[in-house]
Design a protein around this motif. Structure first.
Motif, short mmCIF file in Angstrom:
data_model
loop_
_atom_site.label_atom_id
_atom_site.label_comp_id
_atom_site.label_asym_id
_atom_site.label_seq_id
_atom_site.Cartn_x
_atom_site.Cartn_y
_atom_site.Cartn_z
N SER A 140 21.21 14.34 -13.82
CA SER A 140 20.16 13.68 -13.04
C SER A 140 19.73 14.61 -11.92
O SER A 140 20.30 15.70 -11.74
CB SER A 140 20.69 12.36 -12.47
N LEU A 141 18.74 14.18 -11.17
CA LEU A 141 18.34 14.97 -10.01
C LEU A 141 19.48 15.06 -8.99
O LEU A 141 19.62 16.07 -8.30
CB LEU A 141 17.10 14.35 -9.36
N TRP A 142 20.31 14.02 -8.93
CA TRP A 142 21.45 14.04 -8.03
C TRP A 142 22.51 15.02 -8.53
O TRP A 142 23.11 15.75 -7.75
CB TRP A 142 22.03 12.63 -7.91
N GLY A 143 22.71 15.04 -9.83
CA GLY A 143 23.65 16.00 -10.39
C GLY A 143 23.17 17.43 -10.24
O GLY A 143 23.96 18.34 -9.99
N MET A 144 21.85 17.63 -10.37
CA MET A 144 21.28 18.96 -10.19
C MET A 144 21.44 19.42 -8.74
O MET A 144 21.75 20.60 -8.48
CB MET A 144 19.80 18.95 -10.57
N HIS A 145 21.25 18.49 -7.81
CA HIS A 145 21.42 18.83 -6.40
C HIS A 145 22.85 19.29 -6.13
O HIS A 145 23.08 20.25 -5.39
CB HIS A 145 21.08 17.61 -5.54
N ARG A 146 23.81 18.59 -6.73
CA ARG A 146 25.21 18.98 -6.55
C ARG A 146 25.49 20.34 -7.19
O ARG A 146 26.20 21.17 -6.61
CB ARG A 146 26.14 17.93 -7.17
N ALA A 147 24.94 20.58 -8.38
CA ALA A 147 25.20 21.83 -9.09
C ALA A 147 24.64 23.03 -8.34
O ALA A 147 25.23 24.12 -8.34
CB ALA A 147 24.62 21.77 -10.50
N LEU A 148 23.50 22.84 -7.68
CA LEU A 148 22.84 23.95 -6.98
C LEU A 148 23.22 24.02 -5.50
O LEU A 148 22.89 25.00 -4.84
CB LEU A 148 21.31 23.81 -7.10
N GLY A 149 23.90 22.99 -5.01
CA GLY A 149 24.23 22.94 -3.59
C GLY A 149 25.62 23.51 -3.30
O GLY A 149 26.24 24.18 -4.11
N ARG A 150 26.14 23.15 -2.11
CA ARG A 150 27.40 23.71 -1.64
C ARG A 150 28.60 22.84 -2.00
O ARG A 150 29.73 23.21 -1.74
CB ARG A 150 27.33 23.87 -0.12
N LYS A 151 28.36 21.68 -2.56
CA LYS A 151 29.43 20.77 -3.00
C LYS A 151 30.36 20.40 -1.84
O LYS A 151 31.58 20.27 -2.02
CB LYS A 151 30.24 21.39 -4.14
N GLN A 152 29.80 20.23 -0.67
CA GLN A 152 30.59 19.83 0.49
C GLN A 152 30.03 18.55 1.06
O GLN A 152 28.83 18.31 1.06
CB GLN A 152 30.58 20.93 1.56
N GLY A 153 30.91 17.72 1.58
CA GLY A 153 30.50 16.41 2.07
C GLY A 153 30.34 15.43 0.92
O GLY A 153 30.18 15.81 -0.24
N TYR A 154 30.41 14.17 1.26
CA TYR A 154 30.23 13.13 0.24
C TYR A 154 28.75 12.93 -0.03
O TYR A 154 27.93 13.01 0.87
CB TYR A 154 30.85 11.82 0.74
N PRO A 155 28.39 12.63 -1.28
CA PRO A 155 29.25 12.51 -2.46
C PRO A 155 29.38 13.82 -3.26
O PRO A 155 29.96 13.84 -4.33
CB PRO A 155 28.50 11.47 -3.30
N TRP A 156 28.83 14.90 -2.71
CA TRP A 156 28.70 16.13 -3.49
C TRP A 156 30.03 16.82 -3.77
O TRP A 156 30.12 17.64 -4.68
CB TRP A 156 27.74 17.09 -2.76
N CYS A 157 31.06 16.49 -3.02
CA CYS A 157 32.36 17.11 -3.25
C CYS A 157 33.11 16.49 -4.43
O CYS A 157 34.13 17.01 -4.86
CB CYS A 157 33.22 17.00 -2.00
N GLY A 158 32.61 15.39 -4.96
CA GLY A 158 33.29 14.73 -6.07
C GLY A 158 33.04 15.44 -7.40
O GLY A 158 32.13 16.27 -7.55
#
Length: 250
Positions: free
Chosen positions: A128-146
């Motif tokens: 999803s767009l949320w999953g893409m944001h996590r994949a391209l981001g820094r994966k820090q902070g919630y919920p991206w660190c999950g």
């Protein structure tokens, strides 16, 4: 536990943000609608005690459980202190993607659920767009660190434990924007997403039921005549002879 730093320090804290409120509205609506039609006696929500996802449930015993303060019962989700086959409904709101061993949590849930018991899971969709944001981001902070779990993978885990999928849906189709104002401008994507790209929602809901195979004895159709021929013949005693013999013995 994944390394969650910066911005929100907990999932509950993130739910208070603009992004979180956007997701929370969809999740609260789904839980309210689904749990109201599930009957039983005992229901537990693992995690997020600040949000009452069991509020519309009709079960007499409803409580929250988790490792953090604020829960009705303090516990580790991978070692549930409940008897086998003792619960009718278990909610896992974003528990699996922030756990070290999600498989063990599901095994424990399967153990404590009664046969035909219900399990409802919410998770962030990596496709999803949320999953893409996590994949391209820094994966820090919630919920991206999950660890966002793919829905087909989760279904495979449940199938191995004997669960049957009873329903589910996707939500949160808008991009993961930070402000409520911009999220409201993309509100049209909710209806469009349900119709045109249903599997691309930022979060998914999965409703599963624990199935336990039953056993039914199949009685053979005996041939009564054949059975009588096969049984050994029991000699019939002569009642009169027996009595006379008994009289002589006296």
């Amino acid at each position: 536990m994944p390394n969650c730093k910066l911005t929100a320090q907990s999932l509950s804290e993130w739910f208070a943000s603009g992004q979180g409120q956007y997701v929370l509205a969809s999740e609260q609506a789904y839980f309210d609608h689904t749990v109201s039609d599930i009957f039983g006696f005992n229901a537990v929500q693992l995690g997020l005690p600040e949000h009452d996802f069991l509020g519309r449930s009709r079960m007499p015993l409803r409580f929250t459980a988790g490792a953090l303060a604020g829960n009705d019962v303090r516990l580790c989700c991978d070692e549930l202190p409940f008897s086998c086959d003792s619960l009718d409904l278990v909610l896992l709101p974003h528990v699996l993607e922030f756990a070290d061993n999600p498989h063990q949590i599901l095994r424990e849930v399967e153990r404590v659920l009664r046969p035909e018991g219900n399990l409802i899971i919410t998770g962030f969709n990596p496709f999803s767009l949320w999953g893409m944001h996590r994949a391209l981001g820094r994966k820090q902070g919630y919920p991206w660190c999950g660890q966002f779990i793919r829905l087909p993978r989760l279904k495979d885990w449940l199938a191995l434990l004997g669960f049957e999928i009873a329903g589910g849906r996707f939500a949160a189709y808008a991009p993961p924007l930070h402000t409520t104002k911009w999220l409201e401008r993309f509100a049209f994507m909710e209806k469009a997403g349900d119709r045109w790209w249903a599997v691309s929602g930022g979060v998914y809901f999965l409703h599963a039921i624990k199935r336990v195979p039953g056993m039914r004895l199949i009685k053979p159709q005996w041939n009564n005549g054949l059975v009588r021929n096969l049984l050994p013949v029991t000699p019939k005693l002569n009642k009169g002879v027996t009595q006379k013999k008994n009289g002589n013995d006296e």
